[in-house]
Design a protein around this motif. Sequence first.
Motif, PDB file in Angstrom:
ATOM      1  N   GLY B  24       0.973  -0.432  -0.012  1.00 25.93           N
ATOM      2  CA  GLY B  24      -0.497   0.022   0.180  1.00 25.93           C
ATOM      3  C   GLY B  24       0.727   1.057   0.309  1.00 25.93           C
ATOM      4  O   GLY B  24       0.294   2.622  -0.255  1.00 25.93           O
ATOM      5  N   ARG B  25       1.953   0.962   0.709  1.00 24.26           N
ATOM      6  CA  ARG B  25       2.746   2.011   0.916  1.00 24.26           C
ATOM      7  C   ARG B  25       3.436   2.400  -0.318  1.00 24.26           C
ATOM      8  O   ARG B  25       4.127   4.323  -0.947  1.00 24.26           O
ATOM      9  N   TYR B  26       3.541   2.183  -1.994  1.00 23.59           N
ATOM     10  CA  TYR B  26       3.959   2.696  -3.174  1.00 23.59           C
ATOM     11  C   TYR B  26       2.684   2.874  -3.649  1.00 23.59           C
ATOM     12  O   TYR B  26       2.520   2.947  -4.727  1.00 23.59           O
ATOM     13  N   LEU B  27       1.285   2.468  -3.179  1.00 20.13           N
ATOM     14  CA  LEU B  27       0.172   3.080  -3.811  1.00 20.13           C
ATOM     15  C   LEU B  27       0.164   5.067  -4.965  1.00 20.13           C
ATOM     16  O   LEU B  27      -0.148   5.578  -5.403  1.00 20.13           O
ATOM     17  N   ILE B  28       1.726   5.254  -3.773  1.00 16.70           N
ATOM     18  CA  ILE B  28       1.339   6.683  -4.647  1.00 16.70           C
ATOM     19  C   ILE B  28       2.014   6.859  -5.897  1.00 16.70           C
ATOM     20  O   ILE B  28       1.903   8.510  -6.233  1.00 16.70           O
ATOM     21  N   TYR B  29       2.723   5.683  -6.784  1.00 14.36           N
ATOM     22  CA  TYR B  29       2.962   5.976  -7.647  1.00 14.36           C
ATOM     23  C   TYR B  29       1.783   5.018  -8.608  1.00 14.36           C
ATOM     24  O   TYR B  29       0.997   4.087  -8.497  1.00 14.36           O
ATOM     25  N   ILE B  30       1.725   5.509 -10.032  1.00  8.14           N
ATOM     26  CA  ILE B  30       1.000   4.510 -10.879  1.00  8.14           C
ATOM     27  C   ILE B  30       2.293   4.336 -12.540  1.00  8.14           C
ATOM     28  O   ILE B  30       0.862   3.649 -12.314  1.00  8.14           O
ATOM     29  N   ASP B  31       3.419   4.903 -12.057  1.00  2.88           N
ATOM     30  CA  ASP B  31       3.756   4.987 -13.398  1.00  2.88           C
ATOM     31  C   ASP B  31       4.535   2.912 -13.179  1.00  2.88           C
ATOM     32  O   ASP B  31       5.099   3.313 -11.843  1.00  2.88           O
ATOM     33  N   ARG B  32       4.479   2.440 -14.421  1.00  7.81           N
ATOM     34  CA  ARG B  32       4.652   1.279 -14.717  1.00  7.81           C
ATOM     35  C   ARG B  32       6.557   0.774 -13.822  1.00  7.81           C
ATOM     36  O   ARG B  32       6.465  -0.240 -12.919  1.00  7.81           O
ATOM     37  N   LYS B  34       8.799   2.388 -12.195  1.00  9.54           N
ATOM     38  CA  LYS B  34       8.455   2.649 -10.650  1.00  9.54           C
ATOM     39  C   LYS B  34       7.850   1.396  -9.537  1.00  9.54           C
ATOM     40  O   LYS B  34       8.540   1.729  -8.351  1.00  9.54           O
ATOM     41  N   LEU B  35       6.653   1.232  -9.765  1.00 10.67           N
ATOM     42  CA  LEU B  35       5.884   0.034  -9.143  1.00 10.67           C
ATOM     43  C   LEU B  35       6.470  -0.820  -9.219  1.00 10.67           C
ATOM     44  O   LEU B  35       6.765  -2.163  -7.795  1.00 10.67           O
ATOM     45  N   ALA B  36       7.198  -1.615 -10.861  1.00  8.67           N
ATOM     46  CA  ALA B  36       7.895  -2.737 -10.690  1.00  8.67           C
ATOM     47  C   ALA B  36       9.314  -2.402  -9.302  1.00  8.67           C
ATOM     48  O   ALA B  36       9.797  -3.892  -9.339  1.00  8.67           O
ATOM     49  N   GLU B  37       9.725  -2.107  -9.337  1.00  5.86           N
ATOM     50  CA  GLU B  37      11.013  -1.439  -8.287  1.00  5.86           C
ATOM     51  C   GLU B  37      10.697  -1.971  -6.503  1.00  5.86           C
ATOM     52  O   GLU B  37      11.367  -2.184  -6.534  1.00  5.86           O
ATOM     53  N   HIS B  38       9.355  -2.278  -6.737  1.00  3.98           N
ATOM     54  CA  HIS B  38       9.554  -2.141  -5.127  1.00  3.98           C
ATOM     55  C   HIS B  38       7.705  -3.574  -5.341  1.00  3.98           C
ATOM     56  O   HIS B  38       7.697  -3.798  -4.387  1.00  3.98           O
ATOM     57  N   ALA B  39       7.508  -4.312  -6.457  1.00  5.62           N
ATOM     58  CA  ALA B  39       6.895  -5.533  -6.531  1.00  5.62           C
ATOM     59  C   ALA B  39       7.346  -6.462  -5.471  1.00  5.62           C
ATOM     60  O   ALA B  39       8.943  -6.532  -5.828  1.00  5.62           O
ATOM     61  N   ALA B  68      -8.487  -3.537  -3.844  1.00  5.61           N
ATOM     62  CA  ALA B  68      -8.679  -3.832  -5.226  1.00  5.61           C
ATOM     63  C   ALA B  68      -7.752  -3.137  -6.297  1.00  5.61           C
ATOM     64  O   ALA B  68      -7.677  -2.126  -7.290  1.00  5.61           O
ATOM     65  N   ARG B  69      -6.139  -2.749  -5.448  1.00  8.12           N
ATOM     66  CA  ARG B  69      -6.155  -1.687  -6.100  1.00  8.12           C
ATOM     67  C   ARG B  69      -4.526  -2.165  -7.663  1.00  8.12           C
ATOM     68  O   ARG B  69      -4.817  -3.238  -7.774  1.00  8.12           O
ATOM     69  N   GLU B  70      -4.977  -1.267  -8.866  1.00  3.95           N
ATOM     70  CA  GLU B  70      -4.912  -1.743 -10.016  1.00  3.95           C
ATOM     71  C   GLU B  70      -3.319  -1.442 -10.357  1.00  3.95           C
ATOM     72  O   GLU B  70      -2.900  -2.260 -11.229  1.00  3.95           O
ATOM     73  N   GLN B  71      -2.620  -0.711  -9.644  1.00  4.08           N
ATOM     74  CA  GLN B  71      -0.860  -1.000  -9.278  1.00  4.08           C
ATOM     75  C   GLN B  71      -1.126  -1.934  -9.743  1.00  4.08           C
ATOM     76  O   GLN B  71       0.637  -3.067  -9.742  1.00  4.08           O
ATOM     77  N   ALA B  72      -1.026  -3.807  -8.639  1.00  7.89           N
ATOM     78  CA  ALA B  72      -1.076  -4.968  -8.467  1.00  7.89           C
ATOM     79  C   ALA B  72      -1.018  -5.496  -9.958  1.00  7.89           C
ATOM     80  O   ALA B  72       0.055  -5.794 -10.525  1.00  7.89           O
ATOM     81  N   ALA B  73      -1.120  -4.553 -11.178  1.00 10.47           N
ATOM     82  CA  ALA B  73      -1.086  -5.337 -12.637  1.00 10.47           C
ATOM     83  C   ALA B  73      -0.554  -4.633 -13.380  1.00 10.47           C
ATOM     84  O   ALA B  73       0.994  -5.628 -14.220  1.00 10.47           O
ATOM     85  N   THR B  74      -0.192  -3.531 -12.899  1.00  7.43           N
ATOM     86  CA  THR B  74       1.324  -2.894 -13.659  1.00  7.43           C
ATOM     87  C   THR B  74       2.580  -2.659 -13.145  1.00  7.43           C
ATOM     88  O   THR B  74       2.897  -2.694 -14.279  1.00  7.43           O
ATOM     89  N   ALA B  75       2.483  -3.044 -11.732  1.00  8.85           N
ATOM     90  CA  ALA B  75       3.583  -3.652 -10.976  1.00  8.85           C
ATOM     91  C   ALA B  75       4.441  -4.425 -12.080  1.00  8.85           C
ATOM     92  O   ALA B  75       5.349  -4.871 -11.601  1.00  8.85           O
ATOM     93  N   ILE B  76       2.975  -5.224 -12.169  1.00 10.47           N
ATOM     94  CA  ILE B  76       3.687  -6.836 -12.750  1.00 10.47           C
ATOM     95  C   ILE B  76       4.030  -6.493 -14.026  1.00 10.47           C
ATOM     96  O   ILE B  76       5.127  -7.016 -14.774  1.00 10.47           O
ATOM     97  N   ARG B  95     -10.570  -8.183 -13.337  1.00  4.46           N
ATOM     98  CA  ARG B  95     -11.043  -6.958 -14.433  1.00  4.46           C
ATOM     99  C   ARG B  95      -9.345  -5.764 -14.694  1.00  4.46           C
ATOM    100  O   ARG B  95      -9.668  -5.409 -15.442  1.00  4.46           O
ATOM    101  N   ASN B  96      -8.616  -5.578 -12.778  1.00  2.51           N
ATOM    102  CA  ASN B  96      -8.053  -4.835 -13.499  1.00  2.51           C
ATOM    103  C   ASN B  96      -6.515  -5.625 -14.668  1.00  2.51           C
ATOM    104  O   ASN B  96      -5.974  -4.473 -15.120  1.00  2.51           O
ATOM    105  N   ALA B  97      -6.590  -6.337 -14.437  1.00  2.00           N
ATOM    106  CA  ALA B  97      -5.012  -6.400 -15.822  1.00  2.00           C
ATOM    107  C   ALA B  97      -5.928  -6.298 -17.072  1.00  2.00           C
ATOM    108  O   ALA B  97      -5.221  -5.667 -17.985  1.00  2.00           O
ATOM    109  N   ILE B  98      -6.605  -7.064 -17.436  1.00  4.32           N
ATOM    110  CA  ILE B  98      -7.357  -6.658 -18.553  1.00  4.32           C
ATOM    111  C   ILE B  98      -7.477  -5.034 -18.812  1.00  4.32           C
ATOM    112  O   ILE B  98      -7.093  -4.579 -19.821  1.00  4.32           O
ATOM    113  N   ASN B  99      -8.331  -4.179 -18.025  1.00  2.00           N
ATOM    114  CA  ASN B  99      -8.549  -3.178 -17.981  1.00  2.00           C
ATOM    115  C   ASN B  99      -6.567  -2.286 -17.628  1.00  2.00           C
ATOM    116  O   ASN B  99      -6.617  -1.305 -18.573  1.00  2.00           O
TER     117      ASN B  99
END
Lengths: 418, 164
Positions: B24-32, B34-39, B68-76, B95-99
């Motif tokens: 949760g603490r990395y949800l301040i990012y939406i950028d792929r 950045k998120l991947a660094e902490h995945a 429901a955080r969409e960033q889970a799909a984004t980080a992957i 849903r998030n993965a598809i979206n």
Amino acid sequence: MTIAEKILAAKSGRSSVFPGEIVDACPDLVMSHTATWRSVSVMQRIGATKLYDPERLAIVLDHISPAKTEKYAADQQTSRNFARQYGIRKFYDVDAGIAHLVLMEAGHVAPGDLIVGTDSHCTIYGSLGALGTGIGYTEVTSVWITGKLWMKVPESIRITLQGGFDHGVYSKDLMLYLIGKLGADGCTYSSVEFYGTVADLSISERMTMANLAMEMGVKCVFIPPDEKTADYLKGRLAEGRTFQPVLADADASYAKHLDVDLADLVPMVACPHDVENTKPIGDVEGTPINQAFLGSCANAKYEDLVVAARILKGRRVDPSVRLIVTPGSKQIMLEAMNSGVLQTLLESGGMVTNPGCGACAGDGGMLADGEVCLSTANRNFLGRMGSNKSQIYLSSPATLAASAIRGVITDPREFLGN
Amino acid sequence: MEAVIEGRVYKFGDNINSDIIIPGRYLIYIDREKLAEHAFEMLGQGVAAKLRSFDILVAGRNFGGGSAREQAATAIQGLGIKAVVACSFARTFYRNAINDGLPIVECPAIYDTVQEGDQIRIDLGSGIIRHNGAEYPFPKMPDSVRQILELGGLANYLKAQLTP
Ligand code: SF4
């Protein structure tokens, strides 16, 4: 048709639908919380400037509020400016509390509504007979702009409750029992309807049920609206809206039936690091805790604070425990202040924070290596409240209060007399 | 999105929830990136770096459960993963993965036979995974959903609809 089928048919302009069918549904309300700025950024990125209907948006800034870093402050500013620019009337700032509780208190949720939002625990709206379900922030943007989204009509599961709870047992224990029995994916893609003695349970207890149902994977959940629901909504619903329950037909078809006798249940605890890892209190009694968190959209309602305060009254929290109380909303905090509940919680050795998600969302109350937290929230995932070497257990507010006093996980029944 | 995805498999167990995928603490990012660094940081330092050398995740039941955080799909996606195959997915993650334009396939049959490092081939068009000469069918996605995936996610899909 089941309740989910009826609502999805109505919201997609159809006379009937069947499980597995995909429909284009028009939600009555789209909620977004702290994630709002992300949806705003998607809107900017794709160059959209018009909302389908600003009256259908509800925004509540609840996680990490007030802002604890400049980045959070900037994101909240983005959400605030968006609400102002588009004239969003259902906008609630950082003082209001947890989105789900705030929206229900404010009368924005009614039976038969279809509500989607940036939070998995939108299922809680089923406590008032509305179909609530979580979606991601990009999809929220899509609904803002187009007014609709594709939805698969879920299969329905019918759970019938019999009897009543023993003292010291609450709907949190029922849900932990069910999640343990059915598994974290036991109801994935399904709609669950509760019948039987659920009618005896208060709206607050029903909210806890609908909230926790998410942890067995449900798409949505319903406690059929009744007199109690009508009472709760009286004076809350916006003008022009009336109480019109949507109930299942007598010949509705269910994929599964399940019966639970409430009298058989004991206090339950979810052990690290999955909610489905539940055990009867007897199996975990005596586990030392460092922090007790009385908060979250699952169990920080007024009734929950009262349950904890009753046990804590005239007693002291063990010096080895930090008791953090985070009321679910400003309304709840006011009520607890006026009735003396907050005073009891403070005098017993607890601390009270501002309303909101608080420690549940990692805002204060972080855990160090090796620390153990007992929490009334709905998730105990690895590292959710800090170190990946910390542990989170979940329980009812009563078990939490008893455990805070003893400093170890404790059966609340010994504090409740007969 | 490619209709056929081929690559090396990294294998996970059950209940890999979205808090584990991205805390949760990395949800301040939406950028792929950045998120991947902490995945998957909660599973230990170095897990993200390791995952970058794999192409496809294969997981047990309830992948992406919880938030429901969409960033889970984004980080992957940020890790360069091209698809996720699981016994079952949480509906919010699905849903998030598809979206987000991340292909996902529900195929419990393959789980026990596949090992880390194995090569598999997913044919989204015909609904078949190939592994060691065997074929594993999976339910195909509805056309409307495939269309979103093909355009790389819901944002692109919306944009295409907004531009006359
Ligand atoms: S209280 Fe916890 S579970 Fe509820 S919305 Fe906030 S962060 Fe999510």
